[in-house]
Design a protein around this motif. Structure first.
Motif, mmCIF file in Angstrom:
data_model
loop_
_atom_site.group_PDB
_atom_site.id
_atom_site.type_symbol
_atom_site.label_atom_id
_atom_site.label_comp_id
_atom_site.label_asym_id
_atom_site.label_seq_id
_atom_site.Cartn_x
_atom_site.Cartn_y
_atom_site.Cartn_z
ATOM 1 N N MET A 177 1.186 -1.204 -0.138
ATOM 2 C CA MET A 177 -0.486 0.231 0.202
ATOM 3 C C MET A 177 0.980 1.603 -0.163
ATOM 4 O O MET A 177 1.656 1.386 0.385
ATOM 5 N N PRO A 178 0.315 2.124 -0.801
ATOM 6 C CA PRO A 178 1.021 3.350 -1.048
ATOM 7 C C PRO A 178 1.595 4.527 0.216
ATOM 8 O O PRO A 178 0.624 3.825 1.440
ATOM 9 N N SER A 187 0.155 0.823 5.987
ATOM 10 C CA SER A 187 0.848 1.433 4.620
ATOM 11 C C SER A 187 2.849 1.060 4.622
ATOM 12 O O SER A 187 3.269 1.614 5.464
ATOM 13 N N TYR A 209 -5.191 1.034 5.215
ATOM 14 C CA TYR A 209 -6.108 0.489 3.873
ATOM 15 C C TYR A 209 -6.497 -0.443 4.323
ATOM 16 O O TYR A 209 -6.596 -1.208 5.471
ATOM 17 N N VAL A 259 -6.671 7.540 -3.355
ATOM 18 C CA VAL A 259 -5.385 6.506 -4.247
ATOM 19 C C VAL A 259 -5.545 5.329 -3.011
ATOM 20 O O VAL A 259 -5.362 5.594 -1.827
ATOM 21 N N GLN A 290 -4.050 0.841 -4.148
ATOM 22 C CA GLN A 290 -3.903 -0.370 -4.904
ATOM 23 C C GLN A 290 -5.041 -1.355 -5.571
ATOM 24 O O GLN A 290 -5.993 -1.606 -5.332
ATOM 25 N N THR A 347 -0.921 1.588 -8.986
ATOM 26 C CA THR A 347 -1.844 2.311 -7.598
ATOM 27 C C THR A 347 -3.281 2.986 -8.679
ATOM 28 O O THR A 347 -2.869 3.324 -10.130
ATOM 29 N N TYR A 348 -4.038 3.160 -8.254
ATOM 30 C CA TYR A 348 -4.975 3.530 -8.874
ATOM 31 C C TYR A 348 -6.050 4.358 -7.965
ATOM 32 O O TYR A 348 -6.471 4.414 -6.635
ATOM 33 N N ASP A 349 -6.649 5.517 -8.398
ATOM 34 C CA ASP A 349 -7.413 6.429 -7.766
ATOM 35 C C ASP A 349 -8.785 6.738 -7.518
ATOM 36 O O ASP A 349 -9.751 6.011 -9.102
#
Length: 166
Positions: free
Chosen positions: A46-47, A79, A102, A121, A123, A154-156
Motif C-alpha cells: 500500500m502507498p 502503509s 488501508y 488513491v 492499489q 496505484t489507482y484513484d
C-alpha cells in the motif's frame, strides 16, 4: 389449466431459477473451492497514508469505512506493509479513515460490486485467471478495464462507483 399442472410448472421454474443463480454467482473462473485461492499470489504494498490522515481529527471521527456490496473478504494493513493477493482474486486497496489503515478487499466471486465511501488513491492487482475487471462510474459508464496482470498499480478510486470482476 389444472392446479396440479400449475404447481408442477412452479416447481420446475423454481428449480431452474436456483440452477441459473448458482452459475451466475460462480467464481470469476473455474475453482475447486468457495474461498480465495492460496497459491500463485502477488504481493501488493500500500502507498503512503493520505495527507492529513495521521492522528485523530474531527473529520476522522465523522468518517465512514469503505464497503462493497455484495460483501467480500478484506483485511486492514498499514502503509508499506505487504498483502498477498491470492490466485483467483481481484484485490483492491482503499484508505479506511475510520481505522487509519488501508482496507484490502479480495473480490473472488463473480459479481458487480457496488462501492461505498471509496475515495482517494489505493492499489489494485488483477490476479484472476483470464478474467478482465471492469470499473464503472456514477452513470454506469466503463472507466477502466483491468486485465490480469501480476504487477499491482496505484489507482484513484474517487470516480469509481462499481466493479465487475469477471
Amino acid at each position: 389449466m389444472s392446479r396440479s399442472w400449475r404447481s408442477t410448472l412452479g416447481v420446475v421454474g423454481a428449480f431452474l431459477w436456483v440452477l441459473v443463480s448458482a452459475f451466475a454467482a460462480g467464481p470469476a473462473q473455474a475453482a475447486a473451492s468457495d474461498g480465495p485461492h492460496e497459491g500463485g499470489g502477488h504481493t501488493m504494498v500500500m502507498p503512503t497514508a493520505p495527507r492529513g490522515a495521521v492522528g485523530m481529527t474531527s473529520r476522522a471521527v465523522a468518517a465512514v469505512s469503505p464497503t462493497v456490496s455484495p460483501w467480500a473478504d478484506y483485511v486492514h494493513t498499514t502503509s508499506g506493509s505487504p498483502v498477498t493477493c491470492a490466485s483467483g482474486n481481484l484485490c483492491t486497496g482503499v484508505w479506511d479513515p475510520v481505522v487509519g489503515k488501508y482496507k484490502v478487499f479480495f473480490l473472488y466471486r463473480c459479481h458487480q460490486y457496488s462501492l461505498s465511501h471509496w475515495n482517494g488513491v489505493g492499489q489494485v492487482v488483477n490476479n484472476q485467471v483470464g478474467a478482465a475487471a471492469f470499473f464503472y462510474g456514477q452513470n454506469g459508464q466503463v472507466l477502466d478495464v483491468v486485465l490480469p496482470e501480476p504487477t499491482p498499480f496505484t489507482y484513484d478510486w474517487t470516480p469509481v462507483w462499481s466493479i465487475r470482476n469477471c
